[in-house]
Design a protein around this motif. Sequence first.
Motif, PDB file in Angstrom:
ATOM      1  N   LEU A 148      35.448 -69.093 -20.366  1.00 17.13           N
ATOM      2  CA  LEU A 148      35.123 -67.820 -19.735  1.00 17.13           C
ATOM      3  C   LEU A 148      35.874 -67.692 -18.413  1.00 17.13           C
ATOM      4  CD1 LEU A 148      31.253 -67.712 -20.295  1.00 17.13           C
ATOM      5  CD2 LEU A 148      32.995 -66.394 -21.517  1.00 17.13           C
ATOM      6  N   ARG A 149      36.213 -66.462 -18.068  1.00 20.10           N
ATOM      7  CA  ARG A 149      36.986 -66.244 -16.842  1.00 20.10           C
ATOM      8  C   ARG A 149      36.053 -66.270 -15.629  1.00 20.10           C
ATOM      9  NH1 ARG A 149      41.626 -61.591 -15.939  1.00 20.10           N
ATOM     10  NH2 ARG A 149      42.290 -62.304 -13.874  1.00 20.10           N
ATOM     11  N   ILE A 150      35.618 -67.460 -15.297  1.00 23.22           N
ATOM     12  CA  ILE A 150      34.758 -67.666 -14.129  1.00 23.22           C
ATOM     13  C   ILE A 150      35.602 -68.363 -13.067  1.00 23.22           C
ATOM     14  CG2 ILE A 150      32.638 -68.705 -13.255  1.00 23.22           C
ATOM     15  CD1 ILE A 150      31.558 -68.657 -16.108  1.00 23.22           C
ATOM     16  N   ASP A 151      36.045 -67.604 -12.095  1.00 19.37           N
ATOM     17  CA  ASP A 151      36.979 -68.132 -11.100  1.00 19.37           C
ATOM     18  C   ASP A 151      36.221 -68.735  -9.920  1.00 19.37           C
ATOM     19  OD1 ASP A 151      39.279 -68.810  -9.859  1.00 19.37           O
ATOM     20  OD2 ASP A 151      39.918 -66.776  -9.360  1.00 19.37           O
ATOM     21  N   LEU A 152      35.504 -69.809 -10.205  1.00 14.85           N
ATOM     22  CA  LEU A 152      34.746 -70.525  -9.183  1.00 14.85           C
ATOM     23  C   LEU A 152      35.087 -72.010  -9.266  1.00 14.85           C
ATOM     24  CD1 LEU A 152      31.227 -68.840  -9.592  1.00 14.85           C
ATOM     25  CD2 LEU A 152      32.862 -68.472  -7.726  1.00 14.85           C
ATOM     26  N   PRO A 153      35.040 -72.713  -8.137  1.00 12.58           N
ATOM     27  CA  PRO A 153      35.372 -74.148  -8.143  1.00 12.58           C
ATOM     28  C   PRO A 153      34.534 -74.922  -9.159  1.00 12.58           C
ATOM     29  CG  PRO A 153      35.176 -73.341  -5.895  1.00 12.58           C
ATOM     30  CD  PRO A 153      34.704 -72.227  -6.787  1.00 12.58           C
ATOM     31  N   GLY A 154      35.189 -75.821  -9.875  1.00 13.75           N
ATOM     32  CA  GLY A 154      34.494 -76.662 -10.839  1.00 13.75           C
ATOM     33  C   GLY A 154      34.530 -76.145 -12.256  1.00 13.75           C
ATOM     34  N   PHE A 155      34.839 -74.860 -12.442  1.00 14.30           N
ATOM     35  CA  PHE A 155      34.894 -74.290 -13.787  1.00 14.30           C
ATOM     36  C   PHE A 155      36.283 -74.484 -14.397  1.00 14.30           C
ATOM     37  CE2 PHE A 155      31.122 -72.270 -12.171  1.00 14.30           C
ATOM     38  CZ  PHE A 155      30.315 -72.090 -13.285  1.00 14.30           C
ATOM     39  N   ALA A 156      36.334 -74.391 -15.730  1.00 10.28           N
ATOM     40  CA  ALA A 156      37.569 -74.682 -16.458  1.00 10.28           C
ATOM     41  C   ALA A 156      38.677 -73.681 -16.158  1.00 10.28           C
ATOM     42  CB  ALA A 156      37.289 -74.714 -17.964  1.00 10.28           C
ATOM     43  N   PHE A 157      38.313 -72.420 -15.898  1.00  9.89           N
ATOM     44  CA  PHE A 157      39.328 -71.381 -15.709  1.00  9.89           C
ATOM     45  C   PHE A 157      40.226 -71.656 -14.496  1.00  9.89           C
ATOM     46  CE2 PHE A 157      40.703 -67.114 -14.288  1.00  9.89           C
ATOM     47  CZ  PHE A 157      41.385 -66.714 -15.432  1.00  9.89           C
ATOM     48  N   PRO A 158      39.676 -71.881 -13.300  1.00 12.73           N
ATOM     49  CA  PRO A 158      40.559 -72.182 -12.161  1.00 12.73           C
ATOM     50  C   PRO A 158      41.271 -73.525 -12.303  1.00 12.73           C
ATOM     51  CG  PRO A 158      38.256 -72.407 -11.522  1.00 12.73           C
ATOM     52  CD  PRO A 158      38.272 -71.769 -12.870  1.00 12.73           C
ATOM     53  N   LYS A 159      40.639 -74.473 -12.994  1.00 10.63           N
ATOM     54  CA  LYS A 159      41.301 -75.758 -13.230  1.00 10.63           C
ATOM     55  C   LYS A 159      42.555 -75.566 -14.077  1.00 10.63           C
ATOM     56  CE  LYS A 159      37.290 -78.863 -12.943  1.00 10.63           C
ATOM     57  NZ  LYS A 159      36.439 -79.819 -13.707  1.00 10.63           N
ATOM     58  N   ALA A 160      42.487 -74.607 -15.010  1.00  7.93           N
ATOM     59  CA  ALA A 160      43.637 -74.345 -15.873  1.00  7.93           C
ATOM     60  C   ALA A 160      44.804 -73.773 -15.075  1.00  7.93           C
ATOM     61  CB  ALA A 160      43.236 -73.380 -16.994  1.00  7.93           C
ATOM     62  N   PHE A 161      44.516 -72.899 -14.113  1.00  6.95           N
ATOM     63  CA  PHE A 161      45.577 -72.347 -13.275  1.00  6.95           C
ATOM     64  C   PHE A 161      46.275 -73.457 -12.491  1.00  6.95           C
ATOM     65  CE2 PHE A 161      44.017 -68.087 -14.024  1.00  6.95           C
ATOM     66  CZ  PHE A 161      45.147 -67.308 -13.831  1.00  6.95           C
ATOM     67  N   LYS A 162      45.469 -74.348 -11.937  1.00  8.15           N
ATOM     68  CA  LYS A 162      46.041 -75.462 -11.179  1.00  8.15           C
ATOM     69  C   LYS A 162      46.840 -76.380 -12.097  1.00  8.15           C
ATOM     70  CE  LYS A 162      44.826 -79.213  -8.013  1.00  8.15           C
ATOM     71  NZ  LYS A 162      43.721 -79.925  -7.318  1.00  8.15           N
ATOM     72  N   ALA A 163      46.324 -76.593 -13.312  1.00  4.79           N
ATOM     73  CA  ALA A 163      47.015 -77.463 -14.265  1.00  4.79           C
ATOM     74  C   ALA A 163      48.367 -76.883 -14.651  1.00  4.79           C
ATOM     75  CB  ALA A 163      46.152 -77.664 -15.509  1.00  4.79           C
ATOM     76  N   ARG A 164      48.433 -75.558 -14.806  1.00  7.62           N
ATOM     77  CA  ARG A 164      49.715 -74.957 -15.169  1.00  7.62           C
ATOM     78  C   ARG A 164      50.740 -75.134 -14.046  1.00  7.62           C
ATOM     79  NH1 ARG A 164      53.500 -71.317 -15.550  1.00  7.62           N
ATOM     80  NH2 ARG A 164      54.145 -70.570 -17.616  1.00  7.62           N
ATOM     81  N   LYS A 165      50.281 -74.985 -12.811  1.00 12.74           N
ATOM     82  CA  LYS A 165      51.189 -75.220 -11.686  1.00 12.74           C
ATOM     83  C   LYS A 165      51.696 -76.661 -11.687  1.00 12.74           C
ATOM     84  CE  LYS A 165      49.166 -71.727  -8.612  1.00 12.74           C
ATOM     85  NZ  LYS A 165      48.451 -71.485  -7.325  1.00 12.74           N
TER      86      LYS A 165
END
Length: 265
Positions: free
Chosen positions: A48-65
């Motif tokens: 789910l697009r939950i852009d909060l620390p600890g959730f999978a969505f923001p982790k994915a953005f960091k992983a792509r970088k």
Amino acid sequence: MGRIELLTELRRLTFKIIIHIFLGASSTSVMEALEKEYTKLNYGMRALRIDLPGFAFPKAFKARKNLVSIFQNVVNERRKEKLENPNKTTKDMLDQLIDAEDENGRKLADDEVIDIMIMYLNVGHESSGHTTMWATLILQQHPQYFQKAKQEQEEIVKRRPANQKGMTMKEYRQMDFLSKAIDETMRYITFSLMTFREAKRDVKLNGFLIPKGWKVFVCYRAIHQDPQVYPNPRIFDPSRFDISMFSNTNFWLAIGVNGLCLFSC
């Protein structure tokens, strides 16, 4: 006997294979770093697009970088190697992308090369792992097909010259029954369930008009389980893909059009 998580191990295997295709004999540290970051990216794409620390969505953005950074280092090193050894004969996918140019002689920039690598990393690795798992399980449930596939492999190995190392493309093309079994596996389980598309212009299809701008939903599983297309669709039968029985592949949408992944078209 010990137990393993089959899908996890097959994902690792297919990841290793696809990285070898991409980068050739890449270092273990690079492969491990790519696998670690890709796993985070993969989870985030399905979260789910939950852009909060600890959730999978923001982790994915960091992983792509992080993936971009890793691939950039690899691309830099490869460009340096090509300058030092311009007559290199063996080429992997990265070499092909670096050397590719369009009709005007323009070559791909680093960010374009990296985007393509990440895209194919996703579409090539995930579907391969799942399909291999299901083919393994289904063949175990159908011993007559398992024995036929096994016999085919044994005969190929028997014909192999004693000094040959590894499998050749010629041997791969001799795997007629195994290929049909895998095709039937992709029909039977339908790894990619659906896709969405938008009509860029008015389209007439089978007497119906799809107006420009309308969204189209295609359900692959409904096609693969349609008895008018596949008699007895709930029966696993690799012979469906014998040319004499099934010469029209327009209805086989394993992960896209005629088995080609739509994301790579």
